[in-house]
Scaffold this motif. Structure first.
Motif, short mmCIF file in Angstrom:
data_model
loop_
_atom_site.label_atom_id
_atom_site.label_comp_id
_atom_site.label_asym_id
_atom_site.label_seq_id
_atom_site.Cartn_x
_atom_site.Cartn_y
_atom_site.Cartn_z
N LEU B 50 0.83 -1.21 0.00
CA LEU B 50 0.00 0.00 0.00
C LEU B 50 0.87 1.26 0.00
O LEU B 50 0.51 2.27 -0.61
CB LEU B 50 -0.93 0.00 1.22
N GLU B 51 1.99 1.17 0.68
CA GLU B 51 2.87 2.32 0.69
C GLU B 51 3.41 2.58 -0.71
O GLU B 51 3.43 3.71 -1.18
CB GLU B 51 4.03 2.09 1.66
N GLU B 52 3.79 1.48 -1.37
CA GLU B 52 4.33 1.63 -2.72
C GLU B 52 3.29 2.22 -3.66
O GLU B 52 3.61 2.98 -4.58
CB GLU B 52 4.80 0.26 -3.23
N LEU B 53 2.04 1.85 -3.44
CA LEU B 53 0.96 2.36 -4.29
C LEU B 53 0.57 3.79 -3.96
O LEU B 53 -0.30 4.38 -4.59
CB LEU B 53 -0.28 1.46 -4.15
N GLY B 54 1.17 4.32 -2.91
CA GLY B 54 0.91 5.73 -2.60
C GLY B 54 -0.24 5.99 -1.65
O GLY B 54 -0.67 7.12 -1.49
N TYR B 55 -0.74 4.94 -1.02
CA TYR B 55 -1.86 5.15 -0.10
C TYR B 55 -1.39 5.37 1.34
O TYR B 55 -2.14 5.87 2.17
CB TYR B 55 -2.83 3.97 -0.15
N LEU B 56 -0.20 4.94 1.62
CA LEU B 56 0.30 5.09 2.98
C LEU B 56 1.68 5.75 2.94
O LEU B 56 2.36 5.74 1.92
CB LEU B 56 0.42 3.72 3.67
N PRO B 67 -2.13 7.43 6.61
CA PRO B 67 -2.78 7.48 5.30
C PRO B 67 -2.37 8.74 4.54
O PRO B 67 -2.19 9.79 5.14
CB PRO B 67 -4.28 7.55 5.64
N SER B 68 -2.23 8.62 3.25
CA SER B 68 -1.94 9.79 2.42
C SER B 68 -3.27 10.39 1.96
O SER B 68 -4.33 9.81 2.18
CB SER B 68 -1.14 9.38 1.21
N TRP B 69 -3.21 11.53 1.29
CA TRP B 69 -4.47 12.11 0.82
C TRP B 69 -5.15 11.19 -0.19
O TRP B 69 -6.37 11.16 -0.28
CB TRP B 69 -4.25 13.51 0.24
N GLY B 309 -11.84 20.74 8.45
CA GLY B 309 -11.21 19.99 9.53
C GLY B 309 -9.90 19.44 9.03
O GLY B 309 -9.55 19.65 7.87
N PRO B 310 -9.17 18.76 9.90
CA PRO B 310 -7.94 18.12 9.45
C PRO B 310 -8.29 17.04 8.40
O PRO B 310 -9.41 16.54 8.40
CB PRO B 310 -7.38 17.49 10.71
N THR B 311 -7.35 16.70 7.53
CA THR B 311 -7.64 15.67 6.53
C THR B 311 -8.13 14.40 7.23
O THR B 311 -8.96 13.69 6.71
CB THR B 311 -6.38 15.31 5.71
N ARG B 312 -7.60 14.19 8.40
CA ARG B 312 -8.01 13.08 9.25
C ARG B 312 -9.35 13.41 9.92
O ARG B 312 -9.49 13.37 11.12
CB ARG B 312 -6.91 12.91 10.30
N MET B 313 -10.34 13.80 9.16
CA MET B 313 -11.60 14.16 9.81
C MET B 313 -12.61 13.02 9.74
O MET B 313 -12.45 12.07 8.99
CB MET B 313 -12.21 15.44 9.19
N HIS B 314 -13.63 13.12 10.55
CA HIS B 314 -14.70 12.13 10.52
C HIS B 314 -15.64 12.45 9.36
O HIS B 314 -16.71 13.00 9.55
CB HIS B 314 -15.49 12.15 11.81
#
Lengths: 353, 353
Positions: B50-56, B67-69, B309-314
């Motif tokens: 997942l990191e390689e794919l750009g999600y993490l 998590p990435s955007w 909110g932060p990207t990490r929002m609900h």
DNA sequence: AGTTAGCACTCGATAGGCTTGAGTGCTAAC
DNA sequence: GTTAGCACTCAAGCCTATCGAGTGCTAACT
């Protein structure tokens, strides 16, 4: 209780230093100052006295001293010299207003932002509270609704939608606007009851409409917290007293509650000049802040603006900026011709409690 | 490029965890989760993919993953389930509006505050932009000035003071109001030039007054940044991404510049639903923020509100609160009778670029 | 081939110990 | 009354050691 001249001088030096550095001030720092001519030991003795008198406090044994709010009070009342704003800045200020003679709210908004930018503190402003209205206008909307607008010389004061009974024509509303204006405009609030009494008799044929009108009118005349402008709240984060996130948060949420700010300003409306320091504000979350306010006049209305900064603020500078802003706003908001001569700043700096 | 079901599930678990804890998520945390049934080693392998794919991304070697955007984008588009707001909160929301049918600005202000309080993020709202006006009213002030007020069905749109030539009576102004209204009210902005052309001919006897009127009218029709409401900016300080003072300051000053916010919202006006994540906002100082917006309708006007909110929002919660607020505002602001049936939420969650 | 246990390794965070230096308060001499 | 001198205090900065959550890799297991 009384301070001799030397203590005065030392206290002033300490405050001046602390205001610019935000660091506890030590005895050596003071003794090295130009024109002091005293050793650090002597300063220490004096500082010790000043601490006992409640003007200084030390965060801990081996730090320097920090002025207490009493010291700032004294500073503002007796020590500080206020010079008026340099002409270059004065004209800068003027140039902000020259371009736009638009809506009142826009003007206030720019003024508030300018105030904050020039002081690097937070600024806050309340729109002029009109004491009397120039006209009441009923504007037809649909066949069953109309807009009641109260207007002052400067623009719309407030408006609200009201229901109108069937059969009331636009011309009817126009005539009614003239009647209401004739009876109520230009009057002081104290004269309203009598005028309304009389109107009530004359409009006895239209009880329902009349009741609605008076209801809306009353609501519109209540002072409202709505028109508070705040600018530069984020600037407070740059000052070291708010490097503590908790404090910062508490202050910023106070700055967001407009009715608290409105109360603080309304209480000082009409007072030409006021400085409230920390505890004197008796507002939780603003214990480390001072508020300097100035009242300004626009036609028949009186508004108030202020600057909120840490107690360790540049009082002199803030006061001169406020003073200048008041004058400039006066010029900008009064239509040419009705302008009064600008008033000299009085030397009243006491908080008007 | 495509993610198999297991990667999906793992990614979802990571995001869910990170949203609530704000701490980098490790492989063990995930493997221990109910219904996962995989060892931490396996999760590690998947995470690496997942990191390689750009999600993490990992902040450093020995921390967990964040998590990435792109992950949030995926989350919002495909993973997240949005449940509608529980009835208890829904009615709480309704109760805010039931008490006051006052001025539009007051309603918007309460709504914005409620939005922020219910999400614990910052909320922002722009007043409905009216596409057409219901009436133009000229209100006499002094013998040489009048107030030009443009009005919509919901109340005063804007007003400005204009100078009138000597000899123009109140009755004159009244007649003129009727004329202007007849020719301009209810029309779309595109139809104005023709109507104005015609008016210009008819009023050729009063060139000066006419010019002033049109000048003011034009200014009033420009969309203005003035009516942005912001609430709860201070709440952002409570979220750990803003424990860094510099970041906090930069965000808060962005939140103070109303025209930036206005632009962000206006760009999304008319879009039923939009979620913009971090870099997608392309707004300096909001790189770690997301903005969720909803457009609402009041009569002929369309406004937009949003939560920052932060990207990490609900996201789920925020969306359901916004959805509910939109409906409630619709009910509250439309006069009874002209109410439309409430619209079901569509499953469009893509950012409308 | 996919999954897992095991293990070496990384690196931020925390805590303790040491040093530094700005500052005080006291005392004795000027 | 002023000052030099000195012992004392205490936060801040810095180093070091320890801890532990986490990774990546390899080899064994199903």
């Amino acid at each position: 209780m009384d301070l001799d001249e030397r203590k005065f001088k030392i206290l002033q030096a300490i405050i001046d230093d602390y205001i610019t550095t935000a660091m506890p001030v030590g005895s050596r720092t003071i003794s090295r100052k130009e024109g002091m001519g005293l050793s650090s030991a002597t300063i220490r003795n004096e500082m010790s006295d000043l601490e006992e008198l409640g003007y200084l406090a030390s965060p801990h044994t081996s730090a320097g001293r920090v002025p207490s709010w009493r010291a700032y009070r004294l500073y503002v009342d007796q020590i500080m010299r206020v010079s008026s704003l340099p002409p270059s800045e004065y004209s800068l200020l003027r140039s902000i207003f020259s371009s736009r003679m638009g809506q009142m709210e826009d003007v206030l908004s720019s003024a508030t932002q300018a105030l904050s930018a020039m002081t690097d503190y937070t600024s806050v402003m309340i729109a002029p509270q009109m004491r009397s209205i120039a006209r009441i206008q009923l504007v037809p909307l649909t066949s069953s609704t109309a807009l009641m607008v109260t207007v002052t010389d400067e623009g719309v004061h407030k408006d609200s939608v009201i229901a109108v009974p069937a059969g009331v024509t636009p011309d009817h509303l126009y005539a009614l606007s003239n009647l209401l204006t004739e009876r109520l405009a230009g009057k002081d609030a104290s004269e309203y009851p009598a005028a309304i009494q009389e109107l009530s008799r004359e409009m006895s044929g239209q009880r329902e409409l009349f009741a609605r009108l008076m209801d809306s009118l009353q609501k519109q005349m209540e002072p409202d917290a709505h028109s508070v402008h705040v600018a530069g709240a984020a600037r407070m984060l740059a000052h070291p007293e708010y490097s503590d996130l908790k404090k910062a948060r508490s202050l910023l949420s106070t700055l967001e509650t407009q009715d608290k700010l409105a109360k603080l300003l309304l209480r000082r409306t009409g007072v030409e000049f006021s400085v409230a320091i920390g505890p004197e504000l008796s507002e939780e979350g603003m214990q480390d802040c001072s508020l300097v306010t100035v009242s300004y006049r626009v036609g028949s209305g009186v508004g108030t603006m202020g600057v909120i900064g840490p107690t360790r603020m540049h009082y002199g500078r803030v006061i001169s900026v406020l003073e200048a802003m008041k004058n400039v706003m006066n010029e900008a908001l009064l239509p040419p011709g009705s302008r009064k001569e600008s008033v000299k700043r009085k030397e009243e700096k006491h908080e008007g409690k």
